[in-house]
Design a protein around this motif. Sequence first.
Motif, PDB file in Angstrom:
ATOM      1  N   HIS A   1       0.867  -1.188   0.000  1.00  0.00           N
ATOM      2  CA  HIS A   1       0.000   0.000   0.000  1.00  0.00           C
ATOM      3  C   HIS A   1       0.902   1.237   0.000  1.00  0.00           C
ATOM      4  O   HIS A   1       2.120   1.122   0.155  1.00  0.00           O
ATOM      5  CB  HIS A   1      -0.973  -0.023   1.175  1.00  0.00           C
ATOM      6  CG  HIS A   1      -0.334  -0.022   2.529  1.00  0.00           C
ATOM      7  ND1 HIS A   1       0.524  -1.017   2.955  1.00  0.00           N
ATOM      8  CD2 HIS A   1      -0.410   0.852   3.569  1.00  0.00           C
ATOM      9  CE1 HIS A   1       0.922  -0.767   4.194  1.00  0.00           C
ATOM     10  NE2 HIS A   1       0.387   0.376   4.579  1.00  0.00           N
TER      11      HIS A   1
ATOM     12  N   ASP B   1       6.218   4.050   5.013  1.00  0.00           N
ATOM     13  CA  ASP B   1       7.099   2.983   5.518  1.00  0.00           C
ATOM     14  C   ASP B   1       7.098   1.739   4.633  1.00  0.00           C
ATOM     15  O   ASP B   1       7.798   0.763   4.921  1.00  0.00           O
ATOM     16  CB  ASP B   1       6.710   2.608   6.966  1.00  0.00           C
ATOM     17  CG  ASP B   1       5.249   2.186   7.105  1.00  0.00           C
ATOM     18  OD1 ASP B   1       4.385   2.741   6.405  1.00  0.00           O
ATOM     19  OD2 ASP B   1       4.976   1.292   7.936  1.00  0.00           O
ATOM     20  N   HIS B   2       6.280   1.780   3.535  1.00  0.00           N
ATOM     21  CA  HIS B   2       6.198   0.617   2.643  1.00  0.00           C
ATOM     22  C   HIS B   2       6.701   0.912   1.231  1.00  0.00           C
ATOM     23  O   HIS B   2       7.369   0.082   0.628  1.00  0.00           O
ATOM     24  CB  HIS B   2       4.759   0.084   2.614  1.00  0.00           C
ATOM     25  CG  HIS B   2       4.338  -0.456   3.943  1.00  0.00           C
ATOM     26  ND1 HIS B   2       4.365  -1.785   4.252  1.00  0.00           N
ATOM     27  CD2 HIS B   2       3.955   0.182   5.087  1.00  0.00           C
ATOM     28  CE1 HIS B   2       3.996  -1.963   5.525  1.00  0.00           C
ATOM     29  NE2 HIS B   2       3.742  -0.778   6.044  1.00  0.00           N
TER      30      HIS B   2
ATOM     31  N   ASP C   1      -0.305  -4.191   5.925  1.00  0.00           N
ATOM     32  CA  ASP C   1      -0.896  -3.583   7.121  1.00  0.00           C
ATOM     33  C   ASP C   1      -2.418  -3.773   7.147  1.00  0.00           C
ATOM     34  O   ASP C   1      -3.158  -2.938   7.692  1.00  0.00           O
ATOM     35  CB  ASP C   1      -0.565  -2.081   7.165  1.00  0.00           C
ATOM     36  CG  ASP C   1       0.893  -1.817   7.513  1.00  0.00           C
ATOM     37  OD1 ASP C   1       1.632  -2.781   7.782  1.00  0.00           O
ATOM     38  OD2 ASP C   1       1.298  -0.631   7.514  1.00  0.00           O
TER      39      ASP C   1
ATOM     40  N   HIS D   1       1.103  -5.390   9.946  1.00  0.00           N
ATOM     41  CA  HIS D   1       1.120  -4.056  10.537  1.00  0.00           C
ATOM     42  C   HIS D   1       2.133  -3.911  11.680  1.00  0.00           C
ATOM     43  O   HIS D   1       1.868  -3.240  12.675  1.00  0.00           O
ATOM     44  CB  HIS D   1      -0.301  -3.747  11.057  1.00  0.00           C
ATOM     45  CG  HIS D   1      -0.679  -2.310  10.958  1.00  0.00           C
ATOM     46  ND1 HIS D   1      -1.980  -1.896  11.099  1.00  0.00           N
ATOM     47  CD2 HIS D   1       0.051  -1.196  10.766  1.00  0.00           C
ATOM     48  CE1 HIS D   1      -2.044  -0.580  10.985  1.00  0.00           C
ATOM     49  NE2 HIS D   1      -0.811  -0.133  10.780  1.00  0.00           N
ATOM     50  N   HIS D   2       3.260  -4.613  11.549  1.00  0.00           N
ATOM     51  CA  HIS D   2       4.349  -4.496  12.530  1.00  0.00           C
ATOM     52  C   HIS D   2       3.911  -4.888  13.946  1.00  0.00           C
ATOM     53  O   HIS D   2       4.544  -4.493  14.928  1.00  0.00           O
ATOM     54  CB  HIS D   2       4.919  -3.061  12.519  1.00  0.00           C
ATOM     55  CG  HIS D   2       4.867  -2.424  11.166  1.00  0.00           C
ATOM     56  ND1 HIS D   2       5.715  -2.797  10.145  1.00  0.00           N
ATOM     57  CD2 HIS D   2       4.027  -1.484  10.622  1.00  0.00           C
ATOM     58  CE1 HIS D   2       5.403  -2.116   9.052  1.00  0.00           C
ATOM     59  NE2 HIS D   2       4.387  -1.319   9.310  1.00  0.00           N
TER      60      HIS D   2
ATOM     61  N   LYS E   1       7.834   1.272  17.231  1.00  0.00           N
ATOM     62  CA  LYS E   1       6.703   1.157  16.304  1.00  0.00           C
ATOM     63  C   LYS E   1       6.239  -0.291  16.211  1.00  0.00           C
ATOM     64  O   LYS E   1       7.032  -1.178  15.898  1.00  0.00           O
ATOM     65  CB  LYS E   1       7.104   1.668  14.918  1.00  0.00           C
ATOM     66  CG  LYS E   1       5.933   1.743  13.976  1.00  0.00           C
ATOM     67  CD  LYS E   1       6.191   2.625  12.784  1.00  0.00           C
ATOM     68  CE  LYS E   1       5.029   2.471  11.833  1.00  0.00           C
ATOM     69  NZ  LYS E   1       5.363   1.829  10.593  1.00  0.00           N
TER      70      LYS E   1
HETATM   71 ZN   LIG Z   1       3.304  -0.021   7.967  1.00  0.00          ZN
END
Ligand SMILES: [Zn+2]
Length: 354
Positions: free
Chosen positions: A97, A101-102, A223, A249-250, A277
Motif C-alpha cells: 500500500h 514505511d512501505h 498492514d 502491521h508491525h 513502532k
Molecule cells: Zn506499515
Amino acid sequence: MIRALMIRAITILFGSLLVFGLVVTAWAAPSADVKKSLRIYFVDVEGGQATLFVTPKGQSLLIDTGWAGNEGRDADRIVAAAKDAGINKIDYVLVTHFHMDHVGGAPQLTARIPVGTFIDHGENRESTDAPTVQVWQSYQQLLASGKYKRITSKPGDILPIRGVRATIVSSDGAVLNRALPKAGQENANCKNAESYPADQTENLRSLGTLITFGKLRILDLGDLTRDKEMELVCPVNKLGKINIYIVSHHGWYQSNSPAFVNGIEPRVDIMDNGAKKGGTPSTWDILKRSPGLEDLWQLHYSEEGGAAHNVATEFIANPDGPDAANFLKLTAWKDGNFEVLNSRTQKTKHYSSR
Ligand SMILES: [Zn+2]
C-alpha cells in the motif's frame, strides 16, 4: 620396528583423511540444499516493511521498500540482503500500500539495484494525507520513467514469479470471494468475535499474498486491518492454516484480531516491528497465546512491550540499545522443513516438517 612405525603412520594418515572427509561433507551438504530452498530475508527498516524472497529458480520478490530519506538507509539494507542472497536484480517489487514505511524507499532502491516489475493494488486512496500523497507521486514518477513493468493485482490472481505459488488474497479493499483450495472450514473463533469499524486509510487496501512452497504456507498481508481480516476468516476461514505468518502491521493493535490469528494458527510468527513502532502489548499477547504457535521472532525489542511483552533475546534481531540493522533469515524446503537465522547471534533454529 620400522614396519610397526610404517603401519602406525598409515593408520594416522587414513584416520586424518577420514576426519577431513567427514568435515568436508558436513560443510558441503547445506550449500547443496540451499539451491533447492526458498530464502526469505526480513530486513530491518525500523518499523516499516522490506521482506525479500528468493526462490530456488533464482527469482526474487521484494515485499515493500521501507522508508524514504535517511540517505537511502533502507535501500542500502535491502541491497545488502540481495547481495547476501547472491542476486544482483530484484525481479518483482510488491508494494502492499502507499504509506511512507512501505513504498517510501522505492526511488532510492531503484537507484541502487535493477528492478523488473512493480506490483500494486492500483490507485492511492488516501489523498488527504500529505506524506502518503508525496510517496505516491514519487512512485508515479518511477512508473512514468517507462523502465519498469507494472502489474495491478486483484484477489485470486497468481503472481508470475517462478519457484513458488503466490496468490493475492486482498487488494484495494477487496478480499478473496471464495476459499483457497483445501481451506474454507468453519472458524469457531468467529463466534462472539468483535466486529471492527471500517479503516479509513490505505492500510485496509493492502495487497495481501499467500505464498505456497511445497508443504509450507506463508502469509503476508502488509498492514491489512482487523475489519478486512474478519472478511478473510469469518464465518469460514478462506485462507486455511498458515505455517509462517509475517505479522501484519508491525504487530500493531489495528491488525491481528483474535479470530484471525487463532483461525490461521501460525506455527512461527515473524514480526517486523521497530523499537518504537508496532509490537503493541495486547497484540503481542494475542500472538503468543494463539494455538499451535511455536515461536514468535521480532526484528526489534519493543520499548512499549517492556520486560513482559518481548520474547527472549535470542529471538530478537535488534535488542534494546544502539541499532545494528541485524536481520532475520528464513530458509525453507518443500518438504516442510525450515529454519530461522538471527544474523546478530549467527544461530539458527530448525523446525522439522510436521
Ligand atoms: Zn506499515
